[in-house]
Design a protein around this motif. Structure first.
Motif, short mmCIF file in Angstrom:
data_model
loop_
_atom_site.label_atom_id
_atom_site.label_comp_id
_atom_site.label_asym_id
_atom_site.label_seq_id
_atom_site.Cartn_x
_atom_site.Cartn_y
_atom_site.Cartn_z
N ALA A 1 0.86 -25.31 -5.14
CA ALA A 1 1.25 -23.89 -5.05
C ALA A 1 1.08 -23.77 -3.42
CB ALA A 1 -0.04 -22.82 -5.11
N VAL A 2 0.79 -24.13 -2.88
CA VAL A 2 1.19 -24.02 -1.38
C VAL A 2 2.06 -24.51 -1.29
CG1 VAL A 2 0.73 -24.18 1.60
CG2 VAL A 2 -0.81 -23.61 -0.75
N LEU A 3 2.37 -25.51 -1.54
CA LEU A 3 4.35 -26.24 -1.14
C LEU A 3 5.11 -25.85 -1.45
CD1 LEU A 3 5.73 -29.07 -0.21
CD2 LEU A 3 5.00 -29.40 -2.48
N LYS A 4 5.15 -25.50 -2.95
CA LYS A 4 5.93 -24.72 -3.81
C LYS A 4 5.97 -22.87 -2.93
CE LYS A 4 6.80 -22.25 -8.25
NZ LYS A 4 6.44 -22.40 -9.32
N LEU B 1 5.59 -22.47 0.39
CA LEU B 1 6.45 -22.29 1.37
C LEU B 1 8.37 -22.76 1.14
CD1 LEU B 1 4.00 -24.51 3.72
CD2 LEU B 1 4.76 -22.25 4.07
N GLY B 2 8.75 -23.34 -0.53
CA GLY B 2 9.49 -23.67 -0.53
C GLY B 2 10.16 -25.15 -0.72
N GLY B 3 8.61 -25.48 -0.82
CA GLY B 3 8.81 -27.47 -0.47
C GLY B 3 9.23 -27.82 -2.13
N SER B 4 8.69 -29.20 -2.23
CA SER B 4 8.59 -29.70 -3.29
C SER B 4 8.81 -31.67 -3.66
CB SER B 4 10.45 -29.22 -4.12
OG SER B 4 11.46 -29.57 -3.91
N ILE C 1 8.52 -39.04 -2.35
CA ILE C 1 8.97 -37.78 -1.16
C ILE C 1 9.16 -36.85 -1.03
CG2 ILE C 1 11.09 -37.54 0.30
CD1 ILE C 1 11.79 -40.49 -0.26
N ALA C 2 7.95 -35.14 -0.17
CA ALA C 2 7.85 -34.17 0.02
C ALA C 2 8.76 -33.49 0.78
CB ALA C 2 6.63 -33.93 0.21
N GLU C 3 9.01 -33.22 0.09
CA GLU C 3 10.91 -31.96 0.85
C GLU C 3 9.86 -30.31 1.01
OE1 GLU C 3 15.43 -32.16 0.07
OE2 GLU C 3 14.52 -30.00 -0.25
N TYR C 4 10.73 -30.38 2.67
CA TYR C 4 10.55 -29.22 3.12
C TYR C 4 12.06 -28.53 3.30
CZ TYR C 4 5.51 -30.57 3.02
OH TYR C 4 4.36 -31.01 2.89
N ILE D 1 -2.63 -22.53 6.56
CA ILE D 1 -2.97 -21.54 5.69
C ILE D 1 -4.42 -22.44 5.34
CG2 ILE D 1 -2.62 -21.28 2.75
CD1 ILE D 1 0.41 -21.85 3.82
N PRO D 2 -4.89 -21.56 4.83
CA PRO D 2 -6.52 -22.00 4.34
C PRO D 2 -7.04 -22.43 3.36
CG PRO D 2 -6.35 -19.16 5.50
CD PRO D 2 -4.67 -19.83 5.26
N ALA D 3 -6.50 -22.27 1.89
CA ALA D 3 -5.71 -22.81 0.95
C ALA D 3 -5.07 -24.28 1.71
CB ALA D 3 -5.40 -22.37 0.32
N TYR D 4 -4.73 -24.68 2.34
CA TYR D 4 -4.22 -25.88 1.87
C TYR D 4 -4.77 -26.78 2.94
CZ TYR D 4 -1.25 -29.60 3.63
OH TYR D 4 -1.36 -31.44 3.26
N ARG D 5 -5.85 -26.03 3.73
CA ARG D 5 -6.57 -26.87 4.63
C ARG D 5 -8.11 -27.04 3.90
NH1 ARG D 5 -5.57 -26.51 9.64
NH2 ARG D 5 -8.09 -26.63 11.01
N GLU D 6 -8.17 -26.20 3.55
CA GLU D 6 -9.69 -26.55 1.82
C GLU D 6 -9.69 -27.39 1.39
OE1 GLU D 6 -11.18 -23.82 -1.04
OE2 GLU D 6 -11.58 -23.38 0.28
#
Length: 138
Positions: free
Chosen positions: A58-61, A63-66, A90-93, A105-110
């Motif tokens: 959800a964090v990736l999404k 931020l506009g990533g995929s 391959i992830a795109e940001y 982002i706390p959720a990502y760090r967790e």
């Protein structure tokens, strides 16, 4: 030597290369047989990485990533034969800032705690996207 996170110097160089536009990050991941959680909880490396994936999606999404490419490693044709990878993608940001913001982002760090527990070795390669073509060169 194994690699599971970037150094302070590498991270600073990454941030300083603020080329506008999207970035692609090639991820090659080798999992541990047994996850290595500091609190001693039991899980496989795959289970830990799946928890990382679930917690970070959800964090990736947001931020506009995929994920723009995913593949299943089959064979090292040219390169060290001991380098076998369990996960390849391959992830795109949308920008360097989106990637660096993700790390705060706390959720990502967790979720990262699960990645650190499950990953034995990895490669993270920053790429500048280019138009695909019909030849091996530019």
């Amino acid at each position: 030597m194994t690699h599971t996170s970037f150094s302070k110097e590498t991270y600073l160089a990454f941030k300083q290369n603020g080329r506008p536009g999207p970035i692609h990050m090639l991820n090659l991941v080798r999992l541990r047989d047994k996850a290595d959680y500091p609190d001693g909880r039991e899980a496989t490396g795959r289970q830990a990485y799946d928890a990382y994936s679930a917690g970070s999606a959800a964090v990736l999404k947001d931020l506009g990533g995929s994920i723009v490419w995913r593949g299943c490693f089959e064979q090292m044709v040219i390169g060290p034969q001991e380098e076998q990878w369990d996960i390849c993608f391959i992830a795109e940001y949308p920008s360097v800032k989106a990637f660096t913001d993700m790390l705060k982002i706390p959720a990502y760090r967790e979720a990262m705690a699960h990645r650190q527990a499950g990953v034995a070795d990895s490669r993270l390669v920053r790429l500048a996207p280019m138009v695909a073509g019909d030849s091996f060169g530019d």
